[in-house]
Structure formats: structure tokens, C-alpha cells
Motif scaffolding. Structure first.
Motif, PDB file in Angstrom:
ATOM      1  N   ILE A  76       0.814  -1.216   0.000  1.00  0.00           N
ATOM      2  CA  ILE A  76       0.000   0.000   0.000  1.00  0.00           C
ATOM      3  C   ILE A  76       0.850   1.269   0.000  1.00  0.00           C
ATOM      4  O   ILE A  76       0.481   2.264  -0.620  1.00  0.00           O
ATOM      5  CB  ILE A  76      -0.966  -0.017   1.200  1.00  0.00           C
ATOM      6  CG1 ILE A  76      -1.996  -1.121   0.979  1.00  0.00           C
ATOM      7  CG2 ILE A  76      -1.655   1.321   1.373  1.00  0.00           C
ATOM      8  CD1 ILE A  76      -2.887  -1.377   2.158  1.00  0.00           C
ATOM      9  N   THR A  77       1.996   1.234   0.633  1.00  0.00           N
ATOM     10  CA  THR A  77       2.831   2.434   0.712  1.00  0.00           C
ATOM     11  C   THR A  77       3.823   2.562  -0.441  1.00  0.00           C
ATOM     12  O   THR A  77       4.478   3.588  -0.573  1.00  0.00           O
ATOM     13  CB  THR A  77       3.628   2.461   2.037  1.00  0.00           C
ATOM     14  OG1 THR A  77       4.455   1.304   2.113  1.00  0.00           O
ATOM     15  CG2 THR A  77       2.689   2.527   3.228  1.00  0.00           C
ATOM     16  N   HIS A  78       3.901   1.564  -1.294  1.00  0.00           N
ATOM     17  CA  HIS A  78       4.882   1.576  -2.377  1.00  0.00           C
ATOM     18  C   HIS A  78       4.414   2.438  -3.553  1.00  0.00           C
ATOM     19  O   HIS A  78       3.285   2.311  -4.015  1.00  0.00           O
ATOM     20  CB  HIS A  78       5.159   0.146  -2.850  1.00  0.00           C
ATOM     21  CG  HIS A  78       6.450   0.007  -3.560  1.00  0.00           C
ATOM     22  ND1 HIS A  78       6.596   0.309  -4.877  1.00  0.00           N
ATOM     23  CD2 HIS A  78       7.654  -0.379  -3.114  1.00  0.00           C
ATOM     24  CE1 HIS A  78       7.837   0.099  -5.238  1.00  0.00           C
ATOM     25  NE2 HIS A  78       8.513  -0.319  -4.169  1.00  0.00           N
ATOM     26  N   LEU A 117      -2.230   1.780  -9.702  1.00  0.00           N
ATOM     27  CA  LEU A 117      -3.647   1.974  -9.365  1.00  0.00           C
ATOM     28  C   LEU A 117      -4.214   3.177 -10.101  1.00  0.00           C
ATOM     29  O   LEU A 117      -5.330   3.129 -10.629  1.00  0.00           O
ATOM     30  CB  LEU A 117      -3.823   2.162  -7.859  1.00  0.00           C
ATOM     31  CG  LEU A 117      -3.621   0.944  -6.976  1.00  0.00           C
ATOM     32  CD1 LEU A 117      -3.799   1.328  -5.517  1.00  0.00           C
ATOM     33  CD2 LEU A 117      -4.549  -0.181  -7.357  1.00  0.00           C
ATOM     34  N   LYS A 118      -3.445   4.251 -10.159  1.00  0.00           N
ATOM     35  CA  LYS A 118      -3.898   5.459 -10.851  1.00  0.00           C
ATOM     36  C   LYS A 118      -4.131   5.206 -12.335  1.00  0.00           C
ATOM     37  O   LYS A 118      -5.071   5.729 -12.919  1.00  0.00           O
ATOM     38  CB  LYS A 118      -2.883   6.589 -10.668  1.00  0.00           C
ATOM     39  CG  LYS A 118      -2.886   7.175  -9.290  1.00  0.00           C
ATOM     40  CD  LYS A 118      -1.845   8.278  -9.166  1.00  0.00           C
ATOM     41  CE  LYS A 118      -1.744   8.774  -7.746  1.00  0.00           C
ATOM     42  NZ  LYS A 118      -0.684   9.774  -7.582  1.00  0.00           N
ATOM     43  N   ASP A 176      -8.766   2.631  -1.473  1.00  0.00           N
ATOM     44  CA  ASP A 176      -9.772   2.014  -0.605  1.00  0.00           C
ATOM     45  C   ASP A 176     -10.591   0.944  -1.325  1.00  0.00           C
ATOM     46  O   ASP A 176     -11.236   0.119  -0.680  1.00  0.00           O
ATOM     47  CB  ASP A 176     -10.721   3.073  -0.052  1.00  0.00           C
ATOM     48  CG  ASP A 176     -10.004   4.066   0.846  1.00  0.00           C
ATOM     49  OD1 ASP A 176      -8.958   3.707   1.413  1.00  0.00           O
ATOM     50  OD2 ASP A 176     -10.482   5.203   0.967  1.00  0.00           O
ATOM     51  N   ASP A 177     -10.582   0.967  -2.657  1.00  0.00           N
ATOM     52  CA  ASP A 177     -11.393   0.033  -3.443  1.00  0.00           C
ATOM     53  C   ASP A 177     -10.570  -1.075  -4.087  1.00  0.00           C
ATOM     54  O   ASP A 177     -11.033  -1.707  -5.034  1.00  0.00           O
ATOM     55  CB  ASP A 177     -12.141   0.791  -4.545  1.00  0.00           C
ATOM     56  CG  ASP A 177     -13.205   1.707  -3.985  1.00  0.00           C
ATOM     57  OD1 ASP A 177     -13.690   1.444  -2.864  1.00  0.00           O
ATOM     58  OD2 ASP A 177     -13.550   2.689  -4.659  1.00  0.00           O
ATOM     59  N   VAL A 178      -9.376  -1.309  -3.616  1.00  0.00           N
ATOM     60  CA  VAL A 178      -8.514  -2.316  -4.234  1.00  0.00           C
ATOM     61  C   VAL A 178      -9.103  -3.699  -4.009  1.00  0.00           C
ATOM     62  O   VAL A 178      -9.353  -4.113  -2.887  1.00  0.00           O
ATOM     63  CB  VAL A 178      -7.076  -2.245  -3.670  1.00  0.00           C
ATOM     64  CG1 VAL A 178      -6.235  -3.391  -4.213  1.00  0.00           C
ATOM     65  CG2 VAL A 178      -6.449  -0.921  -4.005  1.00  0.00           C
ATOM     66  N   VAL A 180      -2.536 -10.095  -7.431  1.00  0.00           N
ATOM     67  CA  VAL A 180      -3.232  -9.749  -8.665  1.00  0.00           C
ATOM     68  C   VAL A 180      -4.305  -8.733  -8.305  1.00  0.00           C
ATOM     69  O   VAL A 180      -5.129  -8.975  -7.428  1.00  0.00           O
ATOM     70  CB  VAL A 180      -3.871 -10.991  -9.326  1.00  0.00           C
ATOM     71  CG1 VAL A 180      -4.583 -10.604 -10.609  1.00  0.00           C
ATOM     72  CG2 VAL A 180      -2.836 -12.066  -9.576  1.00  0.00           C
ATOM     73  N   VAL A 181      -4.291  -7.590  -9.002  1.00  0.00           N
ATOM     74  CA  VAL A 181      -5.243  -6.512  -8.729  1.00  0.00           C
ATOM     75  C   VAL A 181      -6.310  -6.509  -9.823  1.00  0.00           C
ATOM     76  O   VAL A 181      -6.003  -6.564 -11.015  1.00  0.00           O
ATOM     77  CB  VAL A 181      -4.527  -5.150  -8.666  1.00  0.00           C
ATOM     78  CG1 VAL A 181      -5.520  -4.024  -8.475  1.00  0.00           C
ATOM     79  CG2 VAL A 181      -3.495  -5.157  -7.539  1.00  0.00           C
TER      80      VAL A 181
END
Length: 68
Positions: free
Chosen positions: A5-7, A14-15, A22-24, A39-40
């Protein structure tokens, strides 16, 4: 998975797919003691393939590597 999350790489990916942190929606599989495959997904996509990208997370080294 605070390493993930912090990477910056993870947040940048994600962007690209317009996914809020919050929606991952992710699937995490342990490869070995310190390595995880993540896997996202984006469930809002209309296509059958909702898989956006995959990363390996090493919790010992605190690294994130983009697979695709």
C-alpha cells in the motif's frame, strides 16, 4: 500488506486503472515465506478480463516488482 500500500509503483499502477486505494480488489497468494503474488482487479470494467496488473511483494526486502 503495508509494504504494498505504501509503495509508489503500486500506487502509480492503481492510478493508471482509476482504482482508489480504498477500493482495491486483490487476490494474494503466498509463493514462499517472504514472497507474495498479488493480482489486482477492477470489478467496474465491462470486459471479461478484469485483471489489471500483477506484482510480487517481498516482505523481507520490502520491495514490490511489477510483473505485468
Amino acid at each position: 500488506m503495508d509494504v504494498l500500500i505504501t509503495h509508489k509503483l503500486f500506487r502509480d499502477e492503481l492510478k493508471k486503472y482509476y482504482i482508489e486505494i480504498d477500493d482495491v480488489d486483490k487476490d494474494v497468494k503466498e509463493i514462499n515465506d517472504n514472497l507474495y503474488k498479488v493480482v489486482v482487479y477492477n470489478q467496474k470494467l465491462k470486459a471479461e478480463n478484469k485483471e489489471c496488473f500483477t506484482v510480487n511483494v517481498n516482505t523481507k526486502d520490502r520491495t514490490v516488482n511489477l510483473i505485468r
